[in-house]
Design a protein around this motif. Sequence first.
Motif, PDB file in Angstrom:
ATOM      1  N   THR A   1       1.947  11.444   0.296  1.00 41.14           N
ATOM      2  CA  THR A   1       3.230  10.740   0.350  1.00 41.14           C
ATOM      3  C   THR A   1       4.293  11.549   1.091  1.00 41.14           C
ATOM      4  OG1 THR A   1       3.659  11.452  -1.915  1.00 41.14           O
ATOM      5  CG2 THR A   1       2.930   9.192  -1.612  1.00 41.14           C
ATOM      6  N   ASP A   2       4.247  12.859   0.977  1.00 41.77           N
ATOM      7  CA  ASP A   2       5.190  13.680   1.745  1.00 41.77           C
ATOM      8  C   ASP A   2       4.960  13.504   3.240  1.00 41.77           C
ATOM      9  OD1 ASP A   2       6.390  14.682  -0.554  1.00 41.77           O
ATOM     10  OD2 ASP A   2       5.097  16.457  -0.614  1.00 41.77           O
TER      11      ASP A   2
ATOM     12  N   ARG B   1       0.830  -1.207   0.000  1.00 41.12           N
ATOM     13  CA  ARG B   1       0.000   0.000   0.000  1.00 41.12           C
ATOM     14  C   ARG B   1       0.867   1.261   0.000  1.00 41.12           C
ATOM     15  NH1 ARG B   1      -3.632  -3.626   2.811  1.00 41.12           N
ATOM     16  NH2 ARG B   1      -2.898  -3.104   4.895  1.00 41.12           N
ATOM     17  N   ILE B   2       1.974   1.243   0.720  1.00 40.24           N
ATOM     18  CA  ILE B   2       2.874   2.402   0.693  1.00 40.24           C
ATOM     19  C   ILE B   2       3.460   2.563  -0.707  1.00 40.24           C
ATOM     20  CG2 ILE B   2       5.021   3.384   1.596  1.00 40.24           C
ATOM     21  CD1 ILE B   2       4.335   2.149   4.291  1.00 40.24           C
ATOM     22  N   LYS B   3       3.828   1.463  -1.338  1.00 44.34           N
ATOM     23  CA  LYS B   3       4.349   1.531  -2.708  1.00 44.34           C
ATOM     24  C   LYS B   3       3.308   2.135  -3.649  1.00 44.34           C
ATOM     25  CE  LYS B   3       7.500  -2.402  -2.467  1.00 44.34           C
ATOM     26  NZ  LYS B   3       7.744  -3.778  -2.956  1.00 44.34           N
ATOM     27  N   ILE B   4       2.062   1.735  -3.482  1.00 44.95           N
ATOM     28  CA  ILE B   4       0.995   2.282  -4.326  1.00 44.95           C
ATOM     29  C   ILE B   4       0.901   3.795  -4.135  1.00 44.95           C
ATOM     30  CG2 ILE B   4      -1.516   2.349  -4.682  1.00 44.95           C
ATOM     31  CD1 ILE B   4      -1.498  -0.713  -4.117  1.00 44.95           C
ATOM     32  N   LEU B   5       0.947   4.247  -2.897  1.00 48.45           N
ATOM     33  CA  LEU B   5       0.892   5.690  -2.637  1.00 48.45           C
ATOM     34  C   LEU B   5       2.065   6.403  -3.293  1.00 48.45           C
ATOM     35  CD1 LEU B   5      -0.241   5.793   1.114  1.00 48.45           C
ATOM     36  CD2 LEU B   5      -1.638   6.192  -0.925  1.00 48.45           C
TER      37      LEU B   5
ATOM     38  N   TYR C   1      -6.535   5.586 -10.804  1.00 48.57           N
ATOM     39  CA  TYR C   1      -6.476   6.059  -9.422  1.00 48.57           C
ATOM     40  C   TYR C   1      -5.526   7.237  -9.285  1.00 48.57           C
ATOM     41  CZ  TYR C   1      -9.070   1.977  -7.917  1.00 48.57           C
ATOM     42  OH  TYR C   1     -10.051   1.045  -7.738  1.00 48.57           O
ATOM     43  N   ARG C   2      -5.844   8.081  -8.297  1.00 47.52           N
ATOM     44  CA  ARG C   2      -4.997   9.211  -7.955  1.00 47.52           C
ATOM     45  C   ARG C   2      -5.111   9.448  -6.457  1.00 47.52           C
ATOM     46  NH1 ARG C   2      -8.149  13.775  -7.091  1.00 47.52           N
ATOM     47  NH2 ARG C   2     -10.219  13.675  -7.980  1.00 47.52           N
ATOM     48  N   LEU C   3      -4.140  10.164  -5.916  1.00 49.12           N
ATOM     49  CA  LEU C   3      -4.179  10.525  -4.495  1.00 49.12           C
ATOM     50  C   LEU C   3      -5.283  11.548  -4.257  1.00 49.12           C
ATOM     51  CD1 LEU C   3      -0.354  11.021  -3.828  1.00 49.12           C
ATOM     52  CD2 LEU C   3      -1.732   9.029  -3.229  1.00 49.12           C
TER      53      LEU C   3
ATOM     54  N   SER D   1       2.034   9.204  -6.330  1.00 46.32           N
ATOM     55  CA  SER D   1       2.551  10.563  -6.088  1.00 46.32           C
ATOM     56  C   SER D   1       3.090  11.180  -7.379  1.00 46.32           C
ATOM     57  CB  SER D   1       3.632  10.553  -5.000  1.00 46.32           C
ATOM     58  OG  SER D   1       4.803   9.911  -5.461  1.00 46.32           O
ATOM     59  N   ASN D   2       3.298  10.343  -8.398  1.00 50.22           N
ATOM     60  CA  ASN D   2       3.742  10.817  -9.708  1.00 50.22           C
ATOM     61  C   ASN D   2       2.587  11.144 -10.629  1.00 50.22           C
ATOM     62  OD1 ASN D   2       6.716  10.541  -9.474  1.00 50.22           O
ATOM     63  ND2 ASN D   2       6.143   8.443  -9.016  1.00 50.22           N
ATOM     64  N   GLY D   3       1.354  10.964 -10.152  1.00 49.06           N
ATOM     65  CA  GLY D   3       0.165  11.261 -10.954  1.00 49.06           C
ATOM     66  C   GLY D   3      -0.732  10.049 -11.076  1.00 49.06           C
ATOM     67  N   GLU D   4      -1.839  10.273 -11.746  1.00 52.47           N
ATOM     68  CA  GLU D   4      -2.860   9.232 -11.918  1.00 52.47           C
ATOM     69  C   GLU D   4      -2.306   8.037 -12.687  1.00 52.47           C
ATOM     70  OE1 GLU D   4      -7.271  10.064 -12.855  1.00 52.47           O
ATOM     71  OE2 GLU D   4      -6.367   9.546 -14.787  1.00 52.47           O
ATOM     72  N   LEU D   5      -2.694   6.841 -12.236  1.00 51.00           N
ATOM     73  CA  LEU D   5      -2.288   5.607 -12.902  1.00 51.00           C
ATOM     74  C   LEU D   5      -3.479   4.675 -13.065  1.00 51.00           C
ATOM     75  CD1 LEU D   5       1.040   4.744 -11.029  1.00 51.00           C
ATOM     76  CD2 LEU D   5       0.822   5.608 -13.366  1.00 51.00           C
ATOM     77  N   CYS D   6      -3.451   3.929 -14.137  1.00 52.10           N
ATOM     78  CA  CYS D   6      -4.444   2.885 -14.389  1.00 52.10           C
ATOM     79  C   CYS D   6      -4.088   1.674 -13.526  1.00 52.10           C
ATOM     80  CB  CYS D   6      -4.392   2.524 -15.875  1.00 52.10           C
ATOM     81  SG  CYS D   6      -5.421   1.117 -16.300  1.00 52.10           S
TER      82      CYS D   6
END
Length: 118
Positions: A108-109, A48-52, A100-102, A56-61
């Motif tokens: 992440t910061d 889950r941390i890796k996903i976050l 998905y996006r944050l 953090s680099n932008g939206e991903l499929c």
Amino acid sequence: MKTCQVSGDEKPNEDQIKRMKEIINSLPHDEEFEECSSKLKALSDATRIKILYLLSNGELCVCEIICALNKPQSSISHHLNILKNLGFIKGRKEGVWIHYRLTDPKITDLVKELIGII
């Protein structure tokens, strides 16, 4: 307020009792602590941390997250669902895929800062 069970001369004085009542009254409700605990539990999983961090680099499929983490779709979906239900991420459907996006780019910061402190 419950009375503390102490022995001998260790009983709190009136000022201590007043201060403790003020501190206890200033605490958030138990529901807020439960929500906080659930969010911190979600951050206790490396995937889950890796996903976050990825997001953090932008939206991903979802397909991009699956590829990046080299894990089965069912596992990634499970982790994404936890993060979404706790408010860390948002998803939008595009065709058969979900992107998905944050919910907040600072997440992440803040995770990095929290890890640095502890």
